[in-house]
Design an enzyme around this catalytic site. Structure first.
Site, PDB file in Angstrom:
ATOM      1  CE  LYS A   1      -3.478   2.809   0.295  1.00 18.37           C
ATOM      2  NZ  LYS A   1      -4.438   2.835   1.389  1.00 18.37           N
TER       3      LYS A   1
ATOM      4  CB  CYS B   1      -4.467   7.970   1.719  1.00 18.26           C
ATOM      5  SG  CYS B   1      -5.851   7.058   2.433  1.00 18.26           S
TER       6      CYS B   1
ATOM      7  NE  ARG C   1      -9.207  12.081   6.306  1.00 15.90           N
ATOM      8  CZ  ARG C   1      -9.132  10.748   6.271  1.00 15.90           C
ATOM      9  NH1 ARG C   1      -8.533  10.101   7.259  1.00 15.90           N
ATOM     10  NH2 ARG C   1      -9.646  10.083   5.244  1.00 15.90           N
TER      11      ARG C   1
END
Length: 448
Positions: free
Chosen positions: A208, A264, A334
């Site tokens: 990831k 992320c 975010r």
């Protein structure tokens, strides 16, 4: 199968709902009572296209329930998915593993029979091995409580498709039994011939962050080229199109603009670089520091464009900011570049009026000093300059003539390369975008 999903935020709620729709018995678990109550009543506590309808379907089927009881979860589940957040630490670039550790620590004492605990959260490499030791020590089942890692690859705005029809599955396991359990859990997905990569825990953890780092690098590469174009008068949009014809490079995510944000990519690349330094191989990913720097500079340069188009000063000017979410089809603010730019303009003395189709309430809570409006045209009313900061289709489809009817000055900064420059310029607008010349080549030729 009987599955539990620990954590019902964006990842967890999506996973729980989709797995129930695919036919499993699912119990969603969270310590946040308000979140559990909303989901149990059929309300998705965030914006994600298609998910509210699936939640209704899953609840109506009777296969999905929610609880705050880890004891109930331990008794219920054969496979337990850990889907809690791993935000950046407040005083460091490292990932905060508080919630992951807590999920395992609280769940483990209730694992009295053989069970598989599956991490889906994005964590620094080495975390899974440590958690596996915690499980063996804390679970009454001892070695019967096994850990696996199954990283998530959700894109906000496409989370349902990415869960139901992913482009790949990664299983990090230490036994054939764990792989078999995961194949059972994902049988409806695997029936669609989705490729599976079975590997060890460490590699599964790295997939990831490596994928996010590669994506961030590609986005930032074309934005670095935008800086060169701004210094030379070249057009980064044309440059990107020319590069995209090379099938070794491709055109996906080669779109110049304001850069990436969200929960992320920014924190994942920072945490990856931090972990690499801990492992003594920081130089191997040292380029990620510059990737982060390029991304941050795009925000500052967007503010510079607005100041330039306003004649060198935005103090006292009215700015219409179109967009608040970090990307379209999301209400996630975010590390949103849009709101960062809006706040910088406000700090420079501008009156900034923000509109976003989905993120207004979140933005208003986080940035109360900005002004807000209920439509793009209302936000632009009396504006000295319009700034497109999130590329919602709603903004792409605005007619330049309609916008011209409400603004004070026809000046627009396209922070996402989402608009047709020729169309806006032909309607009398002064159009600016990152990495694009002030005047298009054909217009230069015409002026000669």
């Amino acid at each position: 199968m009987r599955l539990t999903v620990i954590g019902t935020g964006y990842l967890g709620a999506t996973h729980a709902i989709c797995m129930a729709v695919m036919g499993h018995e699912v119990l969603g678990v969270d310590v946040d009572t308000s979140k559990i109550e909303k989901l149990a009543s059929g309300q998705v506590p965030f914006f994600e296209p298609g998910l509210p309808e699936l939640l209704t379907k899953a609840l109506d089927s009777g296969r999905l329930r929610f609880t705050t009881s880890f004891a109930e979860a331990g008794d219920f589940g054969d496979v337990h998915f850990i889907c809690v957040g791993t935000p950046q630490q407040a005083d460091s670039e490292a990932a905060d593993l508080t919630y992951v550790d807590a999920a395992v620590t609280v769940l483990a004492p209730y694992l009295r029979r053989r069970a598989l605990v599956v991490g889906k959260s994005t964590v620094p490499v080495g975390t899974a091995a440590r958690l596996a030791g915690m499980l063996r020590e804390l679970a009454p089942a001892g070695n019967g409580a096994e850990l696996a890692w199954n990283p998530e690859f959700l894109r906000e705005g496409f989370a349902v498709d990415d869960t139901m029809r992913p482009d790949r599955l990664v299983f990090g396991v230490t036994s054939a039994w764990a792989e078999e359990r995961l194949r059972d859990a994902f049988e409806p997905v695997l029936a669609q011939d989705v490729p599976v990569k079975v590997t060890d825990l460490q590699t599964a953890e790295l997939v990831k962050v490596a994928a996010n780092s590669f994506l961030a690098t590609k986005i930032s590469y074309i934005n670095a080229m935008a800086e060169i174009c701004e210094a030379t008068g070249a057009d980064v949009h044309d440059l990107a199109e020319a590069l995209a014809y090379d099938d070794r490079i491709g055109g996906r995510f080669l779109r110049p603009g304001l850069g990436f944000g969200g929960g992320c990519l920014p924190k994942d690349i920072r945490a990856f670089a931090y972990r690499a330094e801990e492992l003594g191989v920081g130089q191997a990913v040292g380029f990620l520091r510059e990737i982060d720097g390029i991304n941050r500079r795009r925000r500052a340069r967007t503010v510079d464009l607005v100041v330039e188009i306003c004649g060198g000063d935005v103090a006292g000017k009215r700015v219409a900011a179109l967009g608040a979410a970090f990307k379209p089809n999301s209400d996630d603010i975010r590390d949103a570049p849009a709101l960062d730019v809006a706040e910088r303009l406000r700090a420079a003395g501008a009156t900034v009026v923000v509109y976003d189709p989905a993120a207004l309430e979140s933005a208003r809570r986080a940035h109360p000093d900005l002004e807000y409006s209920t439509s793009a045209l209302d936000a632009a009313r009396g504006a000295d300059v319009v700034v497109l900061l999130t590329e919602w289709n709603e903004f792409r489809e605005i007619a330049p003539s309609a916008m011209a009817a409400v603004v004070r000055h026809r000046k627009i900064v396209d922070g996402r390369h989402a608009l047709d420059p020729a169309g806006w310029r032909s309607a009398g607008w002064e159009y600016r975008a990152l990495g694009r010349p002030t005047v298009a080549p054909l217009e230069k030729e015409h002026r000669r």
